[in-house]
Structure formats: structure tokens, C-alpha cells
Design a protein around this motif. Structure first.
Motif, short mmCIF file in Angstrom:
data_model
loop_
_atom_site.label_atom_id
_atom_site.label_comp_id
_atom_site.label_asym_id
_atom_site.label_seq_id
_atom_site.Cartn_x
_atom_site.Cartn_y
_atom_site.Cartn_z
N PHE A 117 -4.94 -10.12 -1.69
CA PHE A 117 -5.59 -9.94 -2.69
C PHE A 117 -7.19 -10.92 -2.02
CE2 PHE A 117 -1.82 -9.96 -5.73
CZ PHE A 117 -2.13 -9.22 -6.33
N ASN A 118 -7.09 -11.23 -1.09
CA ASN A 118 -8.36 -11.64 0.27
C ASN A 118 -9.59 -10.71 -0.25
OD1 ASN A 118 -7.08 -14.34 0.23
ND2 ASN A 118 -5.87 -13.01 2.27
N ASN A 119 -8.92 -8.61 0.41
CA ASN A 119 -9.35 -7.73 0.17
C ASN A 119 -9.60 -7.01 -0.64
OD1 ASN A 119 -11.49 -5.79 0.76
ND2 ASN A 119 -10.02 -5.75 3.05
N GLN A 120 -11.16 -7.08 -2.00
CA GLN A 120 -11.00 -6.47 -2.92
C GLN A 120 -10.41 -5.41 -3.07
OE1 GLN A 120 -14.31 -6.84 -5.07
NE2 GLN A 120 -13.76 -6.22 -6.90
N GLN A 121 -11.16 -4.02 -1.82
CA GLN A 121 -10.80 -3.19 -1.84
C GLN A 121 -9.18 -3.22 -1.55
OE1 GLN A 121 -13.02 -1.53 1.63
NE2 GLN A 121 -14.94 -1.56 0.49
N SER A 122 -8.39 -3.21 -0.16
CA SER A 122 -7.67 -3.92 0.07
C SER A 122 -6.21 -3.76 -1.40
CB SER A 122 -6.64 -4.27 1.04
OG SER A 122 -7.28 -5.45 1.09
N SER A 123 -7.18 -4.60 -2.15
CA SER A 123 -6.33 -4.94 -3.81
C SER A 123 -6.07 -4.20 -4.46
CB SER A 123 -6.84 -6.09 -4.05
OG SER A 123 -8.08 -5.32 -4.85
N LYS A 124 -6.79 -2.72 -4.69
CA LYS A 124 -6.56 -2.40 -4.97
C LYS A 124 -5.72 -0.93 -4.49
CE LYS A 124 -11.45 -1.58 -6.36
NZ LYS A 124 -12.88 -1.10 -6.83
N SER A 125 -5.11 -0.70 -3.87
CA SER A 125 -4.11 -0.46 -2.56
C SER A 125 -2.95 -1.18 -3.17
CB SER A 125 -4.12 0.16 -1.48
OG SER A 125 -3.97 -0.93 -0.59
N ASN A 126 -2.66 -2.69 -3.81
CA ASN A 126 -1.45 -2.87 -4.00
C ASN A 126 -0.39 -2.21 -4.76
OD1 ASN A 126 -1.92 -5.09 -2.39
ND2 ASN A 126 -2.92 -6.44 -3.51
N PRO A 127 0.97 -2.08 -4.61
CA PRO A 127 1.48 -1.23 -5.57
C PRO A 127 1.26 -1.90 -6.80
CG PRO A 127 3.06 -2.42 -3.95
CD PRO A 127 1.36 -3.07 -3.07
N VAL A 128 1.49 -1.24 -8.02
CA VAL A 128 1.85 -1.91 -9.50
C VAL A 128 2.86 -2.09 -10.16
CG1 VAL A 128 0.74 -1.03 -11.59
CG2 VAL A 128 -0.60 -0.55 -9.54
N ILE A 129 4.37 -1.19 -9.29
CA ILE A 129 4.94 -1.19 -9.53
C ILE A 129 6.40 -1.22 -8.92
CG2 ILE A 129 4.53 -1.34 -11.89
CD1 ILE A 129 6.04 1.91 -11.88
N LEU A 130 7.16 -1.61 -8.91
CA LEU A 130 9.12 -1.54 -8.03
C LEU A 130 9.63 -0.43 -8.70
CD1 LEU A 130 9.48 -4.43 -5.87
CD2 LEU A 130 8.10 -1.96 -4.92
N ARG A 131 10.21 0.53 -8.23
CA ARG A 131 11.21 1.17 -9.14
C ARG A 131 12.84 1.19 -7.89
NH1 ARG A 131 8.38 4.93 -11.93
NH2 ARG A 131 6.60 5.35 -11.67
N CYS A 132 13.44 1.33 -9.35
CA CYS A 132 15.51 1.41 -8.79
C CYS A 132 15.66 1.82 -9.31
CB CYS A 132 15.33 -0.21 -8.64
SG CYS A 132 16.89 -0.57 -8.48
N ILE A 133 15.85 3.37 -8.93
CA ILE A 133 16.70 3.86 -9.77
C ILE A 133 17.64 4.80 -8.96
CG2 ILE A 133 16.71 5.92 -10.88
CD1 ILE A 133 13.05 6.62 -10.52
N VAL A 134 19.08 5.08 -9.75
CA VAL A 134 20.22 4.77 -9.34
C VAL A 134 20.98 5.84 -10.48
CG1 VAL A 134 20.83 2.02 -8.69
CG2 VAL A 134 21.18 2.78 -11.11
N ASP A 135 22.08 6.82 -10.06
CA ASP A 135 22.32 7.69 -10.25
C ASP A 135 24.28 7.10 -10.69
OD1 ASP A 135 23.67 10.12 -11.85
OD2 ASP A 135 23.89 10.49 -8.88
N SER A 136 24.52 7.13 -11.66
CA SER A 136 25.58 6.43 -11.98
C SER A 136 26.00 6.96 -13.29
CB SER A 136 25.98 5.26 -11.58
OG SER A 136 25.36 4.23 -12.68
N PHE A 137 27.13 7.37 -13.62
CA PHE A 137 28.05 7.20 -15.16
C PHE A 137 29.45 5.68 -14.77
CE2 PHE A 137 30.64 8.63 -18.45
CZ PHE A 137 29.94 8.95 -18.69
#
Length: 669
Positions: free
Chosen positions: A342-362
């Protein structure tokens, strides 16, 4: 004139039939009577109609009958000699009787009161006279062409045998009366040939199906008059219908991977159907057996399997879905190291917005996100937009819970670009020995330049006293410290500080452990414990001996009779001196017989005079001098010594002395 006629018409009264005739069913040769009681004008005429013929002709008087209700005139119709009219003018009774009825007398009868100038006419209901004629045959079932076909309505008709009155019909399906909609429809007809009544029952099967195939249909005929026998007609229906199919599972649920499932296809229909298997809409014509076995795996989960039944009436499909339990498998797994800048304004735009955890199970897994053991959110997505400060960086984790399987937990790091992020911890399994192990985990998005250890602000190097090993990967390094606490740590220090310091291009950071207590060998801990236990056993033994002796002494004391010491003003000092001398010399023969007692004086209860006596026993040299002093004092004060006497009684025993409890022991009386 017209106005007068209208007014005269409106002024007419209404004549009434108070009691009219009813339907009559009679056997041939019986005599029947139709009642007719009216309310009429005196000049009104009452007539009877037969089959709508209201002029039965002239009547002639047969006889008079006198009853308690008045005189009854009985008339006979000249044209119909068996028809008689009974009139009671006082009660307005006009009853029609028919003697020896026959089939010729059947028909419709009605009683009428003719209108007059002052009254309107009145008519009774039309009633029927029927001669009873039982049916002489069984009912008839009329069916459509067999077999019936599904989708084509069919009528079932049942006709009763001719009778008078008509018979009652009931339709049965497999010996149960049909009482559900649509209900059978009942109609009545006249048989023109026999001039008798017919009952017609019609039942419509809207859509014959498998429930009607091979069904027993029975039509029962009931006649309520006479002793007519019960009769019926029955037949079985044949129905062509579309085949039915179902799949029967021969497995224990739930289904699991690496096992085999067995299914059976059961079909039936008329005509006999043919069957075939299919899987996911793909025909399996090569399978001719009604039983199949399927190896279960993750790949066949949620697939469908079914069978098809076909005959001339149509085709029926049925299928089931294979639901197979299997353990979670990652489709999308969160990164182990997430960098935010968050120090660099340009790089802060490329920060990941969400983390995904998707699993296949039943069954479906439940995913939860944590930070330091505290649950943050549930779901497959973790929003990073709310993480904006460096204090929020650190160790996070996610947990995957699947019913019937072991919970999966994994950690990940959220790191703000800058100085290293450090965690230090101790491994507990080394605490039983002198060697202890610490681990320092360092995270950084830029290369880690240096990792060092300090204890109490003193640098620790890898020597024979300690061993430091460091391994690194892309974004983290792990440094382990093994040391001997006796050689490195001071045995006196109560507050020790162990620090791990890491450095990258943005600067250095450290993490500390406080109050590191030095753990001694197990033998040094065991010796004080054993000594403490031994000392405790000795103390308990002494206490037990003391309690035993004390209890024995108490039992001995309880066996000794206790008497009170009573001092009286009449008890002179000379007598006291005599008793003291007797006790001191143990000369019981010189003592008074009543006072031959040995005193046992408790130290805590000795009064001032008693302490003086005690000193007398302890110092033999002064005994004689003390007795002389007491004797002189007695002779001087004897005249004034007699004061108010106090008498005390204990345990119903009299003693002329001042009460003071002490222990006595009887001796040599």
C-alpha cells in the motif's frame, strides 16, 4: 264490473291439503288406503284422480260407521266397485280405499279440492300405487371390447332383472364398493315388454391403467321386498397399459469410492415389456441382464443410470443419480504467501482483492477462515479489501470441514511489503533434557539478508554450546536454535530474553521470547520430591502416635471418678495444713478418714494460694517454715475467718466447700 270481479277474486281464501297420500307398494289381493285430510269451504267438492282421470263417476252409499271421531259415510264408485270413498265431514277426511288390488289398479293417484266462488282449489302430490313383483333373474353386465387400453375411456353398464318396484344395484371392484369419484350413475326405465321396472347402473373408467388390469368387477342386485334371493354378475377386466419400471438398489448407503454398487431393473406391463440400460442418456444395449454392477469412483459421482421399458402401449424411463462420498480435493488453493503493498499507489491497484479456496467433495465442504484461532468468515472467498494496516498482517488459516472426513487445516501469511515478519516459538519435546530447541520463522517478499539470535542482548553463535541452522525458500526462511541451557543461561536469571533478528533491504525486525526458565534434569527434580514425601510420612507417623497416646490417656481419665474441690469458710487453715502435710509425707494413717485423697492439680487452674502450695511441695527446705507461717496466721485470724458459708452439691453429693473442679484419684481408703 271488471273492478268488482278483481276485488272478488282477491278476496278468495286458500283451501289446503293438510295430509295427502303417499306412494304405496302392495302385494296383489291386499286392501290399501290413500289418506286425504283437507281444509275447505263448506260448499267445496273433494275428488280423486287416477292416472290424471279426475272423474271416477257416481258413487252410492254402502254403509255408515260410527266411531268416537264421528260418523263415517262409506261410498262406492259405480264404475269401479273396488274403489271406496270414506268421508268424515266433521274432520274433513276424504280417504280412498282399494279392495283386493291387482295390476289393473296400478297408476298415479291424486286428491283435489275443487275451487269455489270464495276459495281457490287445492291439490295433493301425485303418488304411485305399485304392485310388488320380485325380479326373476340376475343382473346383466355390459362391457366394452376386451382388452381395455390405457388412455381410452371405457363404460361398464349393469342392468337389473325386471321387477316392481325397481331393484337396487351396487358395483364392486375387487369386492369393495366403488365409493370414490366418479361415482356410478343410476337410472330407472320401464321394460316395455314386461311392463316392469329396470335399474340401469353406468360407470365410466376415464383412463384404464395397471390398477384396473386383472380387476374383478361385480354387479350385485338387491330387492328389498319379499324373500327375493340376492343375485349378482361378475367378470375380470383385461387392460393394456404402458410399462412400469423402477430401479432397486442392493447397496449399503452412503456409497463410497473404491467400492462396487449393484442395481436391479424391475419392469412390468401388459403386454410384457422389454428393457434396456442407459447411463447419462447413453444406451447400454450390450447389457442384457436385469442386474448390473458399477465400480464407484470420484469420476462417476453425480452421474445417472437408468433403464427403459417398452411395449406396444408406450415407453417408460426411470433413473437414479449416483451420489458417492469422497474426500475433499483442492480445485483452487490459496497461496501460502500473500503480499500487499500500500506504499506504492500503482502497485496497490494490483493487490489481490480476494482469496479463493475451492474444493471438490461430497458431501459439500464447509470452509472457514481464521486469524490466530478466531473465526473471521465462512465461504469459499476471503475478502482482502478490509486488510489495510500493517497490524493486520500475520498468520491466517483456513479450515475445510467435510462430514465423514478428517478436517483439513492450513496456514497462509498475509505480508505487507517492507520489513521482515518474524515468529519465534519453542518446541516442547526437548524440555525433558538439557537441550532445548527454538525456531524462528521469517517472511519477506524481498531477499532475507541476515538472521541472528540473541539472549539477554548477547549474540549467540553456532558453537559447541549451541547449534544454529537456517533454511530458506522463495519468501521465507526458517532458523533453528539448539542450545544447552546450563551453559548458556545464568542459573540466577528469572527474566531472560531470547531474540531472533532478521534483516532485508527495507530494514531489520526482531521477535522476542521472555521469561525463559531453565529446566533441570529430571533427576534434580526427583530428589526433592522423594525427600518431601519421606518427610511427610514421618510427620504423619508422629501425629498418629501422638493421637493414639492421647486417646489412651483420655480413656484412662474417663475411668476415674471426678469430684469437686469445695472450700468452706468453716474449713480452717489448720485443717488445710494438716491435709497438706499428710499428702506431702504420704502418711495416710495420720490423715482424716474422710480426706484421704491425693490431689492432682492442673498447672493452668492453680489459684494464688494453690501456687504457694505447689512451691511448698517442690522446695522441701521451706516446707516447715511455710507451715509455721500458715499456723500462726490461722491462730491470729481464726476468730475472723468464719464468713458466709457456701454449700454446693454435685451429682447429688453434698460437699460444704467452695466449688472448684479438679481431678482426684482414690488411693488407700
Amino acid at each position: 264490473m271488471i273492478v268488482n270481479a278483481i276485488e272478488h277474486a282477491d278476496s278468495r281464501i286458500n283451501q289446503k291439503i293438510l295430509i295427502g297420500p303417499n306412494h304405496i307398494n302392495a302385494y296383489p289381493g291386499e286392501t290399501i288406503q290413500f289418506p286425504c285430510i283437507v281444509s275447505k269451504q263448506p260448499n267445496a267438492i273433494v275428488t280423486w284422480c287416477w292416472n290424471d282421470f279426475c272423474t271416477l263417476g257416481k258413487t252410492q252409499l254402502l254403509r255408515h260407521e260410527t266411531t268416537r271421531n264421528g260418523l263415517i259415510h262409506i261410498y262406492q264408485y259405480a264404475a269401479y266397485p273396488r274403489f271406496q270413498l270414506s268421508i268424515n265431514e266433521r274432520l274433513n277426511h276424504y280417504n280412498l280405499s282399494i279392495v283386493h288390488v291387482s295390476h289393473k289398479d296400478e297408476g298415479i293417484f291424486q286428491c283435489q279440492v275443487q275451487r269455489t266462488m270464495d276459495a281457490h282449489e287445492a291439490r295433493s302430490e301425485r303418488v304411485r300405487l305399485t304392485l310388488i313383483t320380485p325380479p326373476n333373474g340376475q343382473p346383466t353386465l355390459l362391457l366394452p371390447t376386451m382388452p381395455l387400453k390405457q388412455g381410452q375411456p371405457a363404460n361398464i353398464t349393469c342392468l337389473s332383472a325386471p321387477s316392481k318396484p325397481a331393484s337396487k344395484l351396487v358395483l364392486y371392484k375387487n369386492e369393495l364398493p366403488i365409493t370414490e369419484e366418479p361415482l356410478p350413475r343410476i337410472t330407472y326405465e320401464l321394460d316395455m315388454q314386461s311392463k316392469k321396472n329396470l335399474t340401469k347402473l353406468i360407470y365410466i373408467i376415464d383412463d384404464p391403467d395397471d390398477t384396473w388390469d386383472n380387476t374383478l368387477i361385480r354387479c350385485a342386485q338387491f330387492y328389498e321386498y319379499g324373500n327375493s334371493p340376492f343375485r349378482d354378475a361378475a367378470t375380470k377386466l383385461k387392460v393394456y397399459y404402458k410399462p412400469k419400471a423402477r430401479i432397486e438398489s442392493q447397496n449399503r448407503y452412503p456409497l463410497t469410492v473404491n467400492s462396487t454398487a449393484t442395481f436391479r431393473c424391475i419392469v412390468y406391463g401388459n403386454p410384457e415389456p422389454k428393457f434396456s440400460w442407459f447411463a447419462n442418456s447413453m444406451d447400454l444395449t450390450s447389457l442384457t441382464s436385469s442386474i448390473i454392477s458399477i465400480p464407484l469412483s470420484r469420476q462417476v459421482h453425480n452421474h445417472s443410470i437408468g433403464c427403459t421399458a417398452t411395449n406396444s402401449m408406450g415407453t417408460t424411463n426411470t433413473s437414479i443419480r449416483l451420489l458417492i462420498r469422497y474426500s475433499p480435493k483442492f480445485i483452487v488453493r490459496p497461496s501460502k504467501f500473500v503480499v500487499l503493498d500500500f506504499n506504492n499507489q500503482q502497485s496497490s491497484k494490483s493487490n489481490p482483492v480476494i482469496l479463493r479456496c475451492i474444493v471438490d467433495s461430497f458431501p459439500r465442504s464447509k470452509i472457514s477462515w481464521y486469524r490466530y484461532g478466531e473465526k473471521l468468515v465462512e465461504g469459499s472467498l476471503f475478502n482482502l479489501e478490509n486488510i489495510t494496516t500493517r497490524e493486520q498482517q500475520g498468520l491466517y488459516s483456513y479450515q475445510i470441514e467435510t462430514d465423514g472426513f478428517q478436517t483439513i487445516t492450513d496456514d497462509f501469511i498475509i505480508y505487507f511489503k517492507g520489513k521482515p515478519l518474524i515468529y519465534i516459538q519453542e518446541f516442547k519435546h526437548y524440555r525433558s533434557s538439557n537441550t532445548r530447541e527454538f525456531e524462528c520463522q521469517v517472511y519477506s517478499s524481498s531477499p532475507i539478508l541476515k538472521i541472528s539470535w540473541r539472549i539477554n542482548d548477547q549474540s549467540i553463535e553456532s558453537t559447541d554450546k549451541s547449534l544454529i541452522s537456517t533454511t530458506c525458500d522463495d519468501n521465507s526462511c526458517k532458523s533453528k536454535l539448539l542450545y544447552n541451557n546450563r551453559k548458556i543461561l545464568s542459573s540466577i536469571n528469572n527474566l531472560n530474553r531470547l531474540s531472533c533478528i532478521a534483516e532485508n533491504e527495507h530494514g531489520s525486525e526482531q521477535s522476542r521470547l521472555y521469561q525463559i526458565n531453565s529446566f533441570e534434569d529430571s533427576s534434580t527434580i526427583l530428589i526433592p520430591v522423594v525427600c518431601s514425601i519421606f518427610l511427610l510420612i514421618i510427620i504423619l507417623s508422629i501425629a498418629a502416635l501422638y493421637c493414639g497416646c492421647r486417646a489412651k490417656q483420655q480413656r484412662k481419665r474417663s475411668s476415674i471418678k471426678k469430684l469437686p474441690i469445695v472450700y468452706d469458710a468453716h474449713y480452717s487453715i489448720n485443717e488445710l495444713i494438716k491435709d497438706v502435710g499428710c499428702l506431702r509425707t504420704s502418711d495416710f494413717h495420720t490423715c482424716n478418714d474422710n480426706d484421704q485423697l491425693s490431689l492432682k492439680i492442673e498447672q493452668s487452674k492453680i489459684e494464688p494460694t494453690d501456687r504457694l502450695l505447689a512451691s511448698l511441695f517442690n522446695n522441701s527446705s521451706s516446707t516447715k517454715k511455710l507451715m509455721d507461717n500458715l499456723s500462726n496466721e490461722s491462730s491470729i485470724n481464726s476468730s475472723g475467718f468464719h464468713s458466709k458459708s457456701t454449700t454446693t452439691t454435685f451429682n447429688n453429693e453434698y460437699s460444704p466447700r467452695l466449688a472448684e473442679i479438679a481431678d482426684y484419684t482414690f488411693s488407700g481408703i
